[in-house]
Write an enzyme that holds these catalytic residues in place. Sequence first.
Site, PDB file in Angstrom:
ATOM      1  N   GLN A  75       0.788  -1.262  -0.056  1.00 16.13           N
ATOM      2  CA  GLN A  75       0.061   0.006  -0.050  1.00 16.13           C
ATOM      3  C   GLN A  75       0.937   1.297   0.077  1.00 16.13           C
ATOM      4  O   GLN A  75       0.478   2.315  -0.663  1.00 16.13           O
ATOM      5  CB  GLN A  75      -0.934   0.021   1.036  1.00 16.13           C
ATOM      6  CG  GLN A  75      -2.014  -1.291   1.056  1.00 16.13           C
ATOM      7  CD  GLN A  75      -3.053  -1.134   2.096  1.00 16.13           C
ATOM      8  OE1 GLN A  75      -3.264  -0.580   2.952  1.00 16.13           O
ATOM      9  NE2 GLN A  75      -4.025  -2.136   1.863  1.00 16.13           N
TER      10      GLN A  75
ATOM     11  N   ASP B 202      -5.123   6.157  22.318  1.00 17.07           N
ATOM     12  CA  ASP B 202      -4.645   6.091  23.516  1.00 17.07           C
ATOM     13  C   ASP B 202      -4.631   7.308  24.492  1.00 17.07           C
ATOM     14  O   ASP B 202      -5.301   7.551  25.649  1.00 17.07           O
ATOM     15  CB  ASP B 202      -3.277   5.701  23.383  1.00 17.07           C
ATOM     16  CG  ASP B 202      -3.089   4.622  22.564  1.00 17.07           C
ATOM     17  OD1 ASP B 202      -3.230   3.144  22.950  1.00 17.07           O
ATOM     18  OD2 ASP B 202      -2.570   4.685  21.510  1.00 17.07           O
TER      19      ASP B 202
ATOM     20  N   HIS C 138       2.055   2.456  19.987  1.00 21.62           N
ATOM     21  CA  HIS C 138       0.636   2.014  20.160  1.00 21.62           C
ATOM     22  C   HIS C 138       0.800   0.565  20.837  1.00 21.62           C
ATOM     23  O   HIS C 138       0.746  -0.337  20.033  1.00 21.62           O
ATOM     24  CB  HIS C 138      -0.185   2.121  19.315  1.00 21.62           C
ATOM     25  CG  HIS C 138      -1.787   1.662  19.345  1.00 21.62           C
ATOM     26  ND1 HIS C 138      -2.464   2.142  20.412  1.00 21.62           N
ATOM     27  CD2 HIS C 138      -2.358   0.473  18.739  1.00 21.62           C
ATOM     28  CE1 HIS C 138      -3.659   1.502  20.173  1.00 21.62           C
ATOM     29  NE2 HIS C 138      -3.451   0.491  19.362  1.00 21.62           N
TER      30      HIS C 138
HETATM   31  N1  LIG Z   1      -4.310   2.113  16.304  1.00 17.85           N
HETATM   32  C1  LIG Z   1      -5.168   1.837  16.983  1.00 17.85           C
HETATM   33  O1  LIG Z   1      -5.456   2.685  17.971  1.00 17.85           O
HETATM   34  C2  LIG Z   1      -6.268   0.677  16.703  1.00 17.85           C
HETATM   35  C3  LIG Z   1      -7.478   0.623  17.227  1.00 17.85           C
HETATM   36  C4  LIG Z   1      -8.276  -0.489  16.878  1.00 17.85           C
HETATM   37  C5  LIG Z   1      -7.870  -1.309  15.960  1.00 17.85           C
HETATM   38  N2  LIG Z   1      -6.828  -1.264  15.415  1.00 17.85           N
HETATM   39  C6  LIG Z   1      -6.462  -2.090  14.423  1.00 17.85           C
HETATM   40  O2  LIG Z   1      -7.190  -1.957  13.130  1.00 17.85           O
HETATM   41  C7  LIG Z   1      -7.210  -3.057  12.234  1.00 17.85           C
HETATM   42  C8  LIG Z   1      -8.638  -3.340  11.610  1.00 17.85           C
HETATM   43  O3  LIG Z   1      -9.289  -3.651  12.683  1.00 17.85           O
HETATM   44  P1  LIG Z   1     -11.159  -4.295  12.439  1.00 17.85           P
HETATM   45  O4  LIG Z   1     -11.407  -4.279  13.839  1.00 17.85           O
HETATM   46  O5  LIG Z   1     -11.781  -3.040  11.722  1.00 17.85           O
HETATM   47  O6  LIG Z   1     -10.841  -5.367  11.829  1.00 17.85           O
HETATM   48  P2  LIG Z   1     -11.610  -6.264  10.862  1.00 17.85           P
HETATM   49  O7  LIG Z   1     -11.014  -7.701  10.806  1.00 17.85           O
HETATM   50  O8  LIG Z   1     -12.982  -6.045  11.320  1.00 17.85           O
HETATM   51  O9  LIG Z   1     -11.569  -5.511   9.391  1.00 17.85           O
HETATM   52  C9  LIG Z   1     -10.376  -5.424   8.752  1.00 17.85           C
HETATM   53  C10 LIG Z   1     -10.733  -5.483   7.250  1.00 17.85           C
HETATM   54  O10 LIG Z   1      -9.678  -5.218   6.309  1.00 17.85           O
HETATM   55  C11 LIG Z   1      -9.648  -6.203   5.577  1.00 17.85           C
HETATM   56  N3  LIG Z   1      -8.259  -6.278   4.853  1.00 17.85           N
HETATM   57  C12 LIG Z   1      -7.417  -7.382   5.143  1.00 17.85           C
HETATM   58  N4  LIG Z   1      -6.297  -7.140   4.328  1.00 17.85           N
HETATM   59  C13 LIG Z   1      -6.488  -5.959   3.487  1.00 17.85           C
HETATM   60  C14 LIG Z   1      -5.793  -5.497   2.532  1.00 17.85           C
HETATM   61  N5  LIG Z   1      -4.684  -5.944   2.108  1.00 17.85           N
HETATM   62  N6  LIG Z   1      -6.189  -4.381   1.836  1.00 17.85           N
HETATM   63  C15 LIG Z   1      -7.620  -3.846   2.148  1.00 17.85           C
HETATM   64  N7  LIG Z   1      -8.341  -4.565   2.977  1.00 17.85           N
HETATM   65  C16 LIG Z   1      -7.874  -5.570   3.878  1.00 17.85           C
HETATM   66  C17 LIG Z   1     -10.405  -7.357   5.854  1.00 17.85           C
HETATM   67  O11 LIG Z   1     -11.073  -7.897   4.714  1.00 17.85           O
HETATM   68  C18 LIG Z   1     -11.379  -6.833   6.855  1.00 17.85           C
HETATM   69  O12 LIG Z   1     -12.820  -6.457   6.317  1.00 17.85           O
HETATM   70  C19 LIG Z   1      -6.691  -4.237  13.118  1.00 17.85           C
HETATM   71  O13 LIG Z   1      -5.209  -4.404  12.632  1.00 17.85           O
HETATM   72  C20 LIG Z   1      -6.705  -3.752  14.523  1.00 17.85           C
HETATM   73  O14 LIG Z   1      -5.892  -4.175  15.297  1.00 17.85           O
HETATM   74  C21 LIG Z   1      -5.948  -0.282  15.644  1.00 17.85           C
HETATM   75  O1  LIG Z   2      -5.768  -3.606  21.349  1.00 15.21           O
HETATM   76  C1  LIG Z   2      -6.089  -3.948  19.972  1.00 15.21           C
HETATM   77  O2  LIG Z   2      -5.192  -4.787  19.444  1.00 15.21           O
HETATM   78  C2  LIG Z   2      -6.864  -2.895  19.311  1.00 15.21           C
HETATM   79  C3  LIG Z   2      -6.489  -1.595  19.250  1.00 15.21           C
HETATM   80  O3  LIG Z   2      -5.202  -1.283  19.118  1.00 15.21           O
HETATM   81  C4  LIG Z   2      -6.881  -0.992  20.684  1.00 15.21           C
HETATM   82  O4  LIG Z   2      -5.934  -0.299  21.191  1.00 15.21           O
HETATM   83  O5  LIG Z   2      -8.028  -0.957  20.906  1.00 15.21           O
END
Ligand SMILES: NC(=O)c1ccc[n+]([C@@H]2O[C@H](COP(=O)([O-])OP(=O)(O)OC[C@H]3O[C@@H](n4cnc5c(N)ncnc54)[C@H](O)[C@@H]3O)[C@@H](O)[C@H]2O)c1
Ligand SMILES: O=C(O)C[C@H](O)C(=O)O
Length: 324
Positions: free
Chosen positions: A112, A159, A187
């Site tokens: 990406q 956070d 994070h």
């Molecule tokens: N930084 C933060 O504070 C934070 C907070 C919450 C979640 N997250 C992260 O965000 C991510 C997504 O979480 P979610 O709950 O929406 O997950 P989810 O599994 O519900 O959705 C993820 C989506 O991404 C799609 N996907 C996978 N590979 C892909 C690609 N190469 N290109 C495009 N789409 C792709 C999947 O098909 C799925 O629909 C996870 O890695 C989670 O840990 C980060």
């Molecule tokens: O904790 C996780 O794996 C999801 C996300 O990063 C969060 O902080 O809620």
Amino acid sequence: MKDPVRIAITGAAGQISYSLAFRIASGDMLGKDQPVILQLLEIPPAMDALNGVVMELNDCAFPLLQDIVATDDANVAFKDADFALLVGARPRGPGMERKDLLEANAAIFSVQGKALNDNASRDVRVLVVGNPANTNALIASCNAPDLDAGQFTAMMRLDHNRAKTQLAQKTGKHVTDVEQMIVWGNHSATQYPDLAHCKVDGTSAFDLVERDWYENDFIPTVQQRGAAIIKARGASSAASAASAAIDHMRDWALGTDEVVSMGIPADGSYGVEPGIMYSYPVVCKNGKYEIVQGLEVNEFSRGRMKATEDELREERAAVEHLLG
Ligand SMILES: NC(=O)c1ccc[n+]([C@@H]2O[C@H](COP(=O)([O-])OP(=O)(O)OC[C@H]3O[C@@H](n4cnc5c(N)ncnc54)[C@H](O)[C@@H]3O)[C@@H](O)[C@H]2O)c1
Ligand SMILES: O=C(O)C[C@H](O)C(=O)O
């Protein structure tokens, strides 16, 4: 009427995007006078689900939503994108640390990063949400040599918001009374939510809470909040993550006087040498973020800031082959 801006969202059929896309389309991110075009990316097996999301977005009849592109091709999703929210990645389950996702998710962000480099607006602002967010943002930026590394950021705002609420609840005040919250580093469970500069309703946080609560309750609660939500919900945070992503992008684009935490390329500030995406306190003006400089760092803070930096350097070493 302003010209529409193009907003790419990856993982658009996932749980975070199920909140995020709708809130962006309703104007929560860039304002109620800014038309938007959503460019939604998914993987082929999720295209049916994505089609359902598109149907629902259309059924909302959002006045600001000008067009929707739904695709499984990153080059199409990022074409001329002004903003890119990289959410698509595997979430962790119970008992996992976010860095356990590194192997599964890292490859997504090199592909990406290249697609952004080749297709996005030269001014694109990128927020990486997919975990481990800081190191994924580093991978994406290293694979986009024609874009400035500073155009890539990692989400620490969840956070930051969590820390504000914990302190507000402890002191019996409202989150809007909490100023100068800072979350440093990664994070992850090593992040350092720092109260040394924080004020609640004008009073230093340290005059309002005991040291024991700070070290043994506040810091671990904020560090472990993601895991607590996974335990309670059986799935990782979604609506709150979407809300934090909107806060992050809104402040970056429209500006804020408030100090907020953003994962950005380390530049030597506070002794953190370049090569990682580290969360610093920033303020945003004229579409740019600036690190808040000159804050005093005591020995306790220095140790915590270093521990989370060390973890980011370890994560970097594990993905060195993807850094272009
Ligand atoms: N930084 C933060 O504070 C934070 C907070 C919450 C979640 N997250 C992260 O965000 C991510 C997504 O979480 P979610 O709950 O929406 O997950 P989810 O599994 O519900 O959705 C993820 C989506 O991404 C799609 N996907 C996978 N590979 C892909 C690609 N190469 N290109 C495009 N789409 C792709 C999947 O098909 C799925 O629909 C996870 O890695 C989670 O840990 C980060
Ligand atoms: O904790 C996780 O794996 C999801 C996300 O990063 C969060 O902080 O809620």
